[in-house]
Design a protein around this motif. Structure first.
Motif, PDB file in Angstrom:
ATOM      1  N   LEU A 168      -1.469  14.169   7.183  1.00 34.19           N
ATOM      2  CA  LEU A 168      -1.411  12.711   7.137  1.00 34.19           C
ATOM      3  C   LEU A 168      -2.440  12.168   6.157  1.00 34.19           C
ATOM      4  O   LEU A 168      -3.340  12.886   5.715  1.00 34.19           O
ATOM      5  N   GLY A 169      -2.330  10.896   5.838  1.00 38.65           N
ATOM      6  CA  GLY A 169      -3.208  10.255   4.873  1.00 38.65           C
ATOM      7  C   GLY A 169      -4.685  10.325   5.233  1.00 38.65           C
ATOM      8  O   GLY A 169      -5.539  10.341   4.352  1.00 38.65           O
ATOM      9  N   ASP A 170      -4.990  10.402   6.551  1.00 39.71           N
ATOM     10  CA  ASP A 170      -6.390  10.470   6.969  1.00 39.71           C
ATOM     11  C   ASP A 170      -6.909  11.903   7.049  1.00 39.71           C
ATOM     12  O   ASP A 170      -8.016  12.149   7.497  1.00 39.71           O
ATOM     13  N   GLY A 171      -6.082  12.867   6.626  1.00 36.74           N
ATOM     14  CA  GLY A 171      -6.493  14.268   6.640  1.00 36.74           C
ATOM     15  C   GLY A 171      -6.107  15.021   7.894  1.00 36.74           C
ATOM     16  O   GLY A 171      -6.238  16.240   7.958  1.00 36.74           O
ATOM     17  N   THR A 172      -5.609  14.312   8.909  1.00 38.38           N
ATOM     18  CA  THR A 172      -5.175  14.959  10.141  1.00 38.38           C
ATOM     19  C   THR A 172      -3.982  15.861   9.850  1.00 38.38           C
ATOM     20  O   THR A 172      -3.099  15.499   9.082  1.00 38.38           O
ATOM     21  N   GLU A 173      -3.952  17.025  10.473  1.00 38.60           N
ATOM     22  CA  GLU A 173      -2.849  17.958  10.292  1.00 38.60           C
ATOM     23  C   GLU A 173      -2.166  18.244  11.626  1.00 38.60           C
ATOM     24  O   GLU A 173      -2.822  18.344  12.665  1.00 38.60           O
ATOM     25  N   TYR A 174      -0.845  18.373  11.568  1.00 42.63           N
ATOM     26  CA  TYR A 174      -0.043  18.776  12.718  1.00 42.63           C
ATOM     27  C   TYR A 174       0.846  19.924  12.281  1.00 42.63           C
ATOM     28  O   TYR A 174       1.328  19.956  11.156  1.00 42.63           O
ATOM     29  N   ARG A 175       1.073  20.870  13.210  1.00 43.76           N
ATOM     30  CA  ARG A 175       1.920  22.011  12.927  1.00 43.76           C
ATOM     31  C   ARG A 175       3.116  22.009  13.871  1.00 43.76           C
ATOM     32  O   ARG A 175       2.968  21.751  15.061  1.00 43.76           O
TER      33      ARG A 175
ATOM     34  N   THR B 260       0.852  -1.177   0.000  1.00 40.40           N
ATOM     35  CA  THR B 260       0.000   0.000   0.000  1.00 40.40           C
ATOM     36  C   THR B 260       0.888   1.228   0.000  1.00 40.40           C
ATOM     37  O   THR B 260       1.803   1.335   0.818  1.00 40.40           O
ATOM     38  N   LEU B 261       0.624   2.117  -0.901  1.00 41.14           N
ATOM     39  CA  LEU B 261       1.385   3.363  -0.974  1.00 41.14           C
ATOM     40  C   LEU B 261       0.670   4.421  -0.149  1.00 41.14           C
ATOM     41  O   LEU B 261      -0.521   4.680  -0.332  1.00 41.14           O
ATOM     42  N   VAL B 262       1.382   4.989   0.811  1.00 33.76           N
ATOM     43  CA  VAL B 262       0.829   6.017   1.679  1.00 33.76           C
ATOM     44  C   VAL B 262       1.706   7.245   1.551  1.00 33.76           C
ATOM     45  O   VAL B 262       2.928   7.129   1.473  1.00 33.76           O
ATOM     46  N   GLY B 263       1.104   8.406   1.522  1.00 31.10           N
ATOM     47  CA  GLY B 263       1.896   9.630   1.418  1.00 31.10           C
ATOM     48  C   GLY B 263       1.477  10.669   2.438  1.00 31.10           C
ATOM     49  O   GLY B 263       0.317  10.742   2.825  1.00 31.10           O
TER      50      GLY B 263
END
Length: 89
Positions: free
Chosen positions: A28-35, A3-6
């Motif tokens: 992240l792949g699930d749409g979660t964002e971190y700053r 599985t290709l994850v980016g």
């Protein structure tokens, strides 16, 4: 089966005199964002090297992101396993 994850990482820099600030955003792949944030200051006796300030501030912003992602991963491990995991130091 592979599985290709980016992940997508954006980095911005702000220069103010001898100070460089970096802001990093990872999506992240699930749409979660971190700053993450980082800063660097040039010593007055050092020659102006814009790239070096960006590299240091950027590295510190990515270290901030790395710390947040490790905390997230360990929290998820703890929730599934029912015990406290211990990050490598």
């Amino acid at each position: 089966m592979q599985t290709l994850v980016g992940w997508h990482i954006d980095m911005e820099f702000r220069e103010d005199g001898d100070r460089t600030r970096a802001a990093a955003l990872v999506r992240l792949g699930d749409g979660t964002e971190y700053r993450g944030h980082g800063a660097a200051s040039r010593h007055p006796s050092d020659p102006p090297q814009l790239r070096v300030g960006e590299e240091i501030a950027g590295a510190r912003a990515m270290m901030d992101l790395a710390s947040q992602l490790l905390q997230k991963a360990h929290k998820e491990i703890d929730e599934v396993s029912g015990r406290t995991s211990h990050p490598l130091r």
